[in-house]
Scaffold this motif. Structure first.
Motif, mmCIF file in Angstrom:
data_model
loop_
_atom_site.group_PDB
_atom_site.id
_atom_site.type_symbol
_atom_site.label_atom_id
_atom_site.label_comp_id
_atom_site.label_asym_id
_atom_site.label_seq_id
_atom_site.Cartn_x
_atom_site.Cartn_y
_atom_site.Cartn_z
ATOM 1 N N LEU A 46 0.832 -1.202 0.000
ATOM 2 C CA LEU A 46 0.000 0.000 0.000
ATOM 3 C C LEU A 46 0.869 1.256 0.000
ATOM 4 C CD1 LEU A 46 -2.755 1.418 0.254
ATOM 5 C CD2 LEU A 46 -2.538 1.176 2.740
ATOM 6 N N VAL A 47 1.896 1.272 0.840
ATOM 7 C CA VAL A 47 2.796 2.432 0.912
ATOM 8 C C VAL A 47 3.518 2.628 -0.426
ATOM 9 C CG1 VAL A 47 4.886 3.335 1.995
ATOM 10 C CG2 VAL A 47 3.105 2.285 3.406
ATOM 11 N N ILE A 48 4.015 1.548 -0.994
ATOM 12 C CA ILE A 48 4.708 1.636 -2.287
ATOM 13 C C ILE A 48 3.763 2.173 -3.357
ATOM 14 C CG2 ILE A 48 5.906 0.339 -4.086
ATOM 15 C CD1 ILE A 48 6.718 -1.663 -1.862
ATOM 16 N N THR A 52 4.344 5.484 -5.468
ATOM 17 C CA THR A 52 4.429 5.361 -6.927
ATOM 18 C C THR A 52 3.464 6.328 -7.606
ATOM 19 O OG1 THR A 52 5.043 3.032 -6.702
ATOM 20 C CG2 THR A 52 4.280 3.759 -8.867
ATOM 21 N N LYS A 53 2.287 6.527 -7.030
ATOM 22 C CA LYS A 53 1.333 7.489 -7.597
ATOM 23 C C LYS A 53 1.912 8.893 -7.600
ATOM 24 C CE LYS A 53 -2.726 5.372 -5.689
ATOM 25 N NZ LYS A 53 -3.927 5.679 -4.896
ATOM 26 N N LEU A 54 2.562 9.259 -6.488
ATOM 27 C CA LEU A 54 3.196 10.582 -6.415
ATOM 28 C C LEU A 54 4.300 10.715 -7.456
ATOM 29 C CD1 LEU A 54 3.464 10.954 -2.525
ATOM 30 C CD2 LEU A 54 1.798 12.048 -4.037
ATOM 31 N N GLU A 71 4.343 2.740 -17.882
ATOM 32 C CA GLU A 71 5.517 2.242 -17.160
ATOM 33 C C GLU A 71 5.228 2.071 -15.657
ATOM 34 O OE1 GLU A 71 8.468 1.244 -18.346
ATOM 35 O OE2 GLU A 71 7.618 1.523 -20.361
ATOM 36 N N TYR A 72 3.942 2.020 -15.320
ATOM 37 C CA TYR A 72 3.579 1.970 -13.897
ATOM 38 C C TYR A 72 4.261 0.804 -13.164
ATOM 39 C CZ TYR A 72 0.888 1.556 -9.624
ATOM 40 O OH TYR A 72 0.543 1.460 -8.293
ATOM 41 N N LYS A 73 4.243 -0.378 -13.759
ATOM 42 C CA LYS A 73 4.830 -1.544 -13.081
ATOM 43 C C LYS A 73 6.317 -1.354 -12.826
ATOM 44 C CE LYS A 73 1.556 -5.122 -14.484
ATOM 45 N NZ LYS A 73 1.379 -6.419 -15.185
ATOM 46 N N TYR A 106 14.480 10.226 -5.630
ATOM 47 C CA TYR A 106 13.820 10.881 -4.497
ATOM 48 C C TYR A 106 12.685 9.998 -3.962
ATOM 49 C CZ TYR A 106 11.002 14.185 -1.817
ATOM 50 O OH TYR A 106 10.289 14.800 -0.821
ATOM 51 N N TYR A 107 11.846 9.513 -4.861
ATOM 52 C CA TYR A 107 10.702 8.721 -4.405
ATOM 53 C C TYR A 107 11.105 7.295 -4.026
ATOM 54 C CZ TYR A 107 7.450 12.441 -5.385
ATOM 55 O OH TYR A 107 6.788 13.649 -5.341
#
Length: 636
Positions: A46-48, A52-54, A71-73, A106-107
């Motif tokens: 959930l945190v990841i 990832t959305k940010l 490229e979401y995955k 950064y993320y």
């Protein structure tokens, strides 16, 4: 206060039924205008996902010429692992490599260095709890959830385990849980909402990958509490007051309007027959669509999803539903139609869940509405009513059994917790058969005050009644376990409790038998007698039999090993037999050389009880070779 971000969590254990309390809390917070998210799974995922959305939003701002959603995955995996090879592939997609690399790292560090702890994603977290044997995973979930909000006061814990062991939960987590129901206004916030009386928000079930086995049902109560005070039961603590009637009429109508028709009715009443309003309860069940032989046709879930998307009810959930329905339709189409639809989904970025958007779902709907209606499932199915907690055999009579026969009840669950209720139980089963109720079920409690033989007797009674009355009675033996602290031992932290007449070997033998039957004892005498023994003598023998001999019953029997074990076992007499039984009952066989001087006993244990499942799986083992030959002979 409006506009808060609310996270609802169910710990990642397996269970049949959705978390009703969280579904009501979801309704509560949506009524207040809050943003609600439900999660069941690994909280690290959930945190990841949130990080990832940010990251995805940041990359879309930096380089609008590339479809980063595709490229979401890879973005998710880079945040999770930080692997350089993934970053290298991602940097190929943009001319702004330096800026892209900066934000990728950064993320990535947001997660891997746990910087997210300093800026929580949610304003409030609710965690439901279930059985006490889920203690470990529940506590771990609560401790992790504390990192997702600003302060401990923003974590709310409730449910069965929390209500039974509030002090222990507080000791383990530092958070005082809510005890009991949310049945008064002002418990969560200063307003007049009574959360327990609110309808369920079924949309949250579409937010998670986990699919509850019993999800297509109306869930509710038509009574609360119980008139009994059974020692082994938690209901008096959870619902101390008995409420004899709760209407479901408006509640069901609301669910139909918002979420569509549900197939079955699952009622969680703890002792519905104790209600003086039982005839009224049956009348209302029939009124809301559950008369005997009533049928159900699955509603158009795509239409329901579109209507809720237009209302903005739960965009995350209903985009999920629409995406799944599009995938279903794609699988049903053939040839040119399938290719047309595939191209359409591809064009609108609806082939992948993480690229699917509310806007494109709404845009494509008019083009596919009639096509989906043509191919969706419209096969009528029978509806069922299930008083899931069972009915009290002591309260069954001609009148209320006749009332039960007027609704499509399947199964009728009748408690059979002790042999002292044999006569009243058998009478209840005969009444059910008389009134045409043919599917029955019950939990058979063992390891409490019962003797092992009583478990056998109750199971056999069900098997014989099934044959005599042409019924289908399914029994589910359920091991008793204290829910709190007993004799100074915190039983909620382990599953080792032994009743007065039970021992570790007996428990293990029953579990091994149930492993073969998948926990359920169905109809058929031959099946039962094969699994549990043809009589009490054979059953008692099974309790002492080596575990592998029980698990692979036919193999060891047909090759003569079982009879050899039996002859050896029966050769022990007097104090030798007492000593042998003591060793077997302990179910600890690998240190017998340390305390026994009896060579005969040692030899017997070595030969029969040091076998493990690995001996059947190891290609070098003689048992593996024999078992392979045995299995091959059965195939020919």
């Amino acid at each position: 206060m409006a506009g808060r971000k609310i996270l609802l969590i169910e710990p990642n254990y397996k269970n049949k039924y959705p978390p009703i309390g969280l579904m009501k809390i979801a309704t509560y917070h949506r009524n207040l205008g809050d943003e609600v998210r439900f999660f069941k799974g690994d909280l690290r995922d959930l945190v990841i996902t949130e990080i990832t959305k940010l990251l995805l939003d940041k990359l879309k701002d930096i380089d609008k010429n590339f479809s980063w959603e595709n490229e979401y995955k890879n973005l998710y995996e880079y945040v999770k692992t930080g692997k350089g090879v993934i970053k290298y592939e991602l940097l190929k997609h943009s001319e702004s490599k330096a800026l892209i690399e900066r934000w990728l790292d950064y993320y990535k560090d947001e997660y891997r260095k746990k910087r997210y702890l300093n800026k929580p994603f949610w304003d409030r977290v609710y965690i439901t709890t279930l059985f006490t044997f889920y203690w470990k995973i529940t506590v771990e979930t609560i401790l992790f959830a504390k990192s997702l909000v600003n302060q401990n006061e923003d974590v709310f814990i409730g449910g069965i385990l929390a209500s039974l062991l509030p002090d222990k939960i507080e000791d383990a987590t530092g958070i005082r849980p809510h005890v009991g129901l949310l049945d008064k206004p002002g418990i969560l916030d200063s307003n007049d909402y009574v959360v327990d009386s609110l309808p369920l928000d079924y949309s949250i079930l579409e937010e998670i990958d986990y699919k509850y086995p019993e999800r297509d049902a109306y869930y509710g109560y038509m009574t609360r509490g119980c008139i009994r005070k059974c020692e082994f039961c938690a209901v008096p603590k959870l619902e101390p007051n008995f409420n004899s009637f709760i209407s479901l009429d408006k509640y069901i109508s609301g669910i139909r309007n918002d979420f569509g028709e549900k197939r079955n009715l699952l009622l969680l009443d703890n002792n519905v027959l104790a209600s003086k309003d039982f005839p009224k309860i049956i009348d209302e069940i029939k009124k809301i669509g559950f008369e005997k032989d009533s049928m159900y046709v699955e509603p158009n879930s795509l239409d329901i999803a579109i209507e809720n998307l237009k209302k903005g009810a739960n965009d995350y959930a209903y985009v999920n539903v629409a995406f799944e329905r599009f995938q279903y339709l794609l699988s049903r189409l053939k040839g040119e139609k399938q290719q047309w639809f595939y191209d359409l989904l591809d064009e609108r970025k609806l082939l992948l869940r993480h690229t699917a958007s509310k806007k494109e779902v709404l845009n494509i709907y008019p083009e596919v509405r009639e096509l989906y209606e043509k191919y969706r499932n419209r096969i009528p199915k029978k509806r069922y009513v299930d008083f899931n907690q069972g009915v009290d055999a002591r309260l069954l009579n001609e009148h209320n059994m006749e009332l039960l026969s007027q609704i499509p009840i399947k199964p009728l669950r009748i408690a059979f917790d002790s042999m002292k209720y044999e006569k009243v139980y058998v009478k209840a089963i005969h009444l059910a058969a008389k009134h045409g109720i043919r599917h029955l079920s019950n939990y058979i409690l063992y390891n409490e005050k019962d003797k092992p033989e009583e478990l056998y007797q109750r199971l056999e009674i069900n098997v014989l009644l099934s044959e005599e009355l042409d019924l289908k009675i399914h029994s589910f033996p359920m091991k008793y376990h204290p829910i709190g602290v007993l004799d100074g031992i915190e039983w909620f932290k382990n599953r080792d409790y032994l009743g007065e007449y039970w021992n570790r070997k007996f428990i293990r033998s029953i579990q091994t038998i149930l492993n073969a039957t998948k926990g359920k004892i169905g109809v058929g005498k031959s099946f039962f007698y094969e699994a549990f023994g043809s009589d009490l003598k054979e059953f008692r023998e099974l309790l002492y039999m080596p575990e592998l001999y029980i698990l692979h019953r036919l193999f060891f029997r047909e090759l003569g090993y079982t009879s050899k074990w039996r002859d050896s076992f029966n050769s022990f007499k007097g104090t030798e037999l007492i000593d042998l039984k003591e060793v077997i009952e302990s179910n600890v066989f690998n240190n017998i050389n340390g305390y026994s001087k009896n060579i005969k006993l040692k030899t017997f244990i070595d030969e029969y009880y040091l076998l493990s499942r690995d001996d059947i799986k190891d290609p070098k083992s003689k048992y593996y070779i024999l078992k392979k030959k045995y299995d091959e002979s059965k195939v020919k």
